[in-house]
Design a protein around this motif. Structure first.
Motif, PDB file in Angstrom:
ATOM      1  N   ILE A 221      16.889  -0.816 -37.260  1.00 31.68           N
ATOM      2  CA  ILE A 221      17.335  -1.565 -36.077  1.00 31.68           C
ATOM      3  C   ILE A 221      18.816  -1.900 -36.200  1.00 31.68           C
ATOM      4  CG2 ILE A 221      17.122  -3.780 -34.873  1.00 31.68           C
ATOM      5  CD1 ILE A 221      14.154  -3.681 -35.294  1.00 31.68           C
ATOM      6  N   SER A 222      19.237  -2.362 -37.375  1.00 33.79           N
ATOM      7  CA  SER A 222      20.650  -2.682 -37.598  1.00 33.79           C
ATOM      8  C   SER A 222      21.516  -1.434 -37.454  1.00 33.79           C
ATOM      9  CB  SER A 222      20.836  -3.295 -38.983  1.00 33.79           C
ATOM     10  OG  SER A 222      20.086  -4.478 -39.124  1.00 33.79           O
ATOM     11  N   SER A 225      21.578  -0.188 -33.627  1.00 33.80           N
ATOM     12  CA  SER A 225      22.293  -1.125 -32.757  1.00 33.80           C
ATOM     13  C   SER A 225      23.789  -1.137 -33.053  1.00 33.80           C
ATOM     14  CB  SER A 225      21.711  -2.529 -32.917  1.00 33.80           C
ATOM     15  OG  SER A 225      21.833  -2.973 -34.255  1.00 33.80           O
ATOM     16  N   ASN A 226      24.174  -1.021 -34.314  1.00 34.11           N
ATOM     17  CA  ASN A 226      25.594  -0.983 -34.654  1.00 34.11           C
ATOM     18  C   ASN A 226      26.250   0.293 -34.153  1.00 34.11           C
ATOM     19  OD1 ASN A 226      25.423  -3.441 -35.961  1.00 34.11           O
ATOM     20  ND2 ASN A 226      25.072  -2.549 -37.978  1.00 34.11           N
ATOM     21  N   LEU A 230      25.445  -2.500 -29.430  1.00 29.58           N
ATOM     22  CA  LEU A 230      24.609  -3.371 -28.619  1.00 29.58           C
ATOM     23  C   LEU A 230      24.948  -4.839 -28.889  1.00 29.58           C
ATOM     24  CD1 LEU A 230      21.155  -1.574 -29.024  1.00 29.58           C
ATOM     25  CD2 LEU A 230      22.841  -1.300 -27.204  1.00 29.58           C
ATOM     26  N   GLU A 232      24.540  -8.782 -29.885  1.00 31.11           N
ATOM     27  CA  GLU A 232      23.874  -9.416 -31.022  1.00 31.11           C
ATOM     28  C   GLU A 232      22.526 -10.010 -30.595  1.00 31.11           C
ATOM     29  OE1 GLU A 232      23.330 -10.382 -34.918  1.00 31.11           O
ATOM     30  OE2 GLU A 232      24.962  -9.204 -34.032  1.00 31.11           O
ATOM     31  N   THR A 234      20.547  -8.844 -28.307  1.00 31.28           N
ATOM     32  CA  THR A 234      19.617  -7.719 -28.199  1.00 31.28           C
ATOM     33  C   THR A 234      19.056  -7.349 -29.566  1.00 31.28           C
ATOM     34  OG1 THR A 234      20.854  -6.865 -26.298  1.00 31.28           O
ATOM     35  CG2 THR A 234      19.368  -5.340 -27.419  1.00 31.28           C
ATOM     36  N   LYS A 235      19.922  -7.353 -30.563  1.00 35.09           N
ATOM     37  CA  LYS A 235      19.478  -7.028 -31.916  1.00 35.09           C
ATOM     38  C   LYS A 235      18.475  -8.074 -32.423  1.00 35.09           C
ATOM     39  CE  LYS A 235      22.720  -5.980 -34.856  1.00 35.09           C
ATOM     40  NZ  LYS A 235      23.756  -6.103 -35.926  1.00 35.09           N
ATOM     41  N   ALA A 238      15.177  -7.613 -30.805  1.00 35.24           N
ATOM     42  CA  ALA A 238      14.484  -6.450 -31.368  1.00 35.24           C
ATOM     43  C   ALA A 238      13.818  -6.805 -32.695  1.00 35.24           C
ATOM     44  CB  ALA A 238      15.468  -5.291 -31.558  1.00 35.24           C
ATOM     45  N   LEU A 264      14.285  -1.769 -29.889  1.00 31.17           N
ATOM     46  CA  LEU A 264      15.628  -1.960 -29.326  1.00 31.17           C
ATOM     47  C   LEU A 264      15.653  -1.637 -27.832  1.00 31.17           C
ATOM     48  CD1 LEU A 264      18.057  -0.592 -32.071  1.00 31.17           C
ATOM     49  CD2 LEU A 264      18.101  -2.861 -31.053  1.00 31.17           C
ATOM     50  N   CYS A 268      16.716  -4.226 -24.975  1.00 30.59           N
ATOM     51  CA  CYS A 268      17.782  -3.947 -24.008  1.00 30.59           C
ATOM     52  C   CYS A 268      17.321  -4.256 -22.581  1.00 30.59           C
ATOM     53  CB  CYS A 268      18.217  -2.481 -24.110  1.00 30.59           C
ATOM     54  SG  CYS A 268      19.207  -2.107 -25.563  1.00 30.59           S
TER      55      CYS A 268
END
Length: 306
Positions: A221-222, A225-226, A230, A232, A234-235, A238, A264, A268
Motif C-alpha cells: 500500500i505504501s 500510493s507513493n 496519492l 495521505e 487516502t493511504k 486504505a 487503495l 480513492c
C-alpha cells in the motif's frame, strides 16, 4: 567438534532436537553457539567489522588497522591482491628490468584466477546494477549474494542463466527481509522472463530449503500510493480497509499486491480521487479484473458505500 571460522558455511547443530533452533553469533567472543543446547559450533571467528570512525581520507590513512569490512557482494570478499604502480615505497620510478618483472606478475596474477572468480565478478556486477534500479538496501543485497553463493556451491548453475539465478536470489532475499518487490519488478530489472525467474526461484527454495514468508500487504500500500502520489488520508483509509479485511479473514490466500491495490482503489473512491482501475493495474502489475474482483469482495464483506 569445534571448527575454524569460514564465510562459506551453514552452521547447524547435529542434534535432532536442535534443528528448529537458530545458531547464535557472539561477536565479542568470536563464537557461534547453538540456540537449543548451547553447544559451541564455531570458534576463532575473525573480526570482519571495521572500527575506523574517520570521515576523511586523512583520518582513514591514520586510523585504519584492518582495512574495510569484508563483503559477500565482491567476488573475492574484499581480500583481493593488488600489484601497485611502477614506483617503489619512496615514490621513485622502478628500473626497466623491475618493471618487466612486475608486469609479468600482474599478467600471471590475472591468469591464475579461477573461472568461478570471473563468473562471480560478472554476477555481482549485475546484482549491484539491479540494486540501483530497484532501490534495494545493502543488507538485502548482502543476503542475495549469500544465497547466490549457496546456489553456485550446490551446482544449480547448470542449465540456468546467471541473470535468472541472480534475480531469483535477490527476490528471495527481498522476501526474507520484507522488502516489497514483485516478481515483475525483479524480472524487468534483471532482464529475464518472469516464467524463467519463477521456475528458478522454485528451484532455489527447494534445493536450499528456504522458508519464505508471505509479504506484508501494508508495505505494498505504501509503495503503490507513493508511486501514484496519492493523498495521505487516502493511504490511511486504505490501511484501515486492509485491517478490517484481515479481521474478516478475507485476505488469506489472496494476492497481496491485488489486495493492496483494491484497498487503495476503494479508498480513492471514498476520498473523491478519480483514478481508474487500469492505472492501478499498470502501477501494481496486477490485472484490472483481479483488482475489480477483490474490490467487489471487500465492498460486499465490509458493506462499504461508494
Amino acid at each position: 567438534m569445534l571448527e575454524n571460522y569460514s564465510n562459506d558455511y551453514d552452521v547447524k547443530c547435529k542434534l535432532d532436537t536442535c534443528k528448529t533452533y537458530p545458531a547464535i553469533t557472539d561477536s565479542e567472543r568470536g563464537e557461534i553457539v547453538c540456540g537449543g543446547c548451547g553447544l559451541i559450533l564455531v570458534e576463532n571467528m575473525s573480526d570482519a567489522s571495521y572500527e575506523n570512525n574517520g570521515y576523511s581520507q586523512e583520518d582513514f590513512m591514520k586510523l585504519a588497522r584492518t582495512g574495510p569490512a569484508t563483503s559477500l557482494t565482491m567476488n573475492d570478499k574484499g581480500l583481493s591482491t593488488v600489484i601497485g604502480t611502477n614506483k617503489d615505497s619512496t615514490g621513485k620510478a622502478l628500473s626497466n628490468k623491475t618493471k618487466y618483472e612486475f608486469n609479468r606478475l600482474r599478467t600471471w596474477d590475472q591468469r591464475s584466477k579461477s573461472r568461478k572468480t570471473a563468473t562471480l565478478s560478472k554476477a555481482f556486477t549485475l546484482l549491484h546494477g539491479m540494486k540501483t534500479k530497484l532501490g534495494i538496501p545493502d543488507n538485502v543485497v548482502e543476503n542475495a549474494a549469500y544465497l547466490y553463493r549457496k546456489a553456485v556451491n550446490a551446482k544449480l548453475t547448470r542449465g540456468r542463466t546467471m541473470a535468472s539465478l541472480v534475480s531469483a536470489s535477490l527476490y528471495a532475499a527481498c522476501r526474507e527481509n520484507n522488502i516489497p518487490r514483485t516478481l515483475d519488478d525483479v524480472a524487468e530489472a534483471g532482464n529475464v522472463e518472469r516464467r524463467i525467474l519463477s521456475r528458478d526461484l522454485r528451484t532455489i527454495i527447494k534445493k536450499l530449503e528456504l522458508n519464505l514468508n508471505q509479504y506484508d500487504t501494508s508495505s505494498f500500500i505504501s509503495k503503490i500510493s507513493n508511486n501514484m502520489n496519492l493523498k495521505e488520508k487516502t493511504k490511511r483509509d486504505a490501511f484501515d480497509i486492509l485491517k478490517r479485511c484481515e479481521k474478516e479473514d478475507i485476505t488469506a490466500g489472496k494476492h497481496p499486491v491485488a489486495q493492496a491495490a483494491a484497498s487503495l482503489y476503494l479508498a480513492c473512491i471514498m476520498n473523491g480521487e478519480k483514478i481508474s482501475q487500469k492505472k492501478f493495474s499498470v502501477e501494481s502489475g496486477v490485472s484490472d479484473v483481479t483488482i475489480r474482483n477483490r474490490a467487489v469482495l471487500i465492498k460486499k464483506t465490509l458493506k462499504l458505500i461508494e
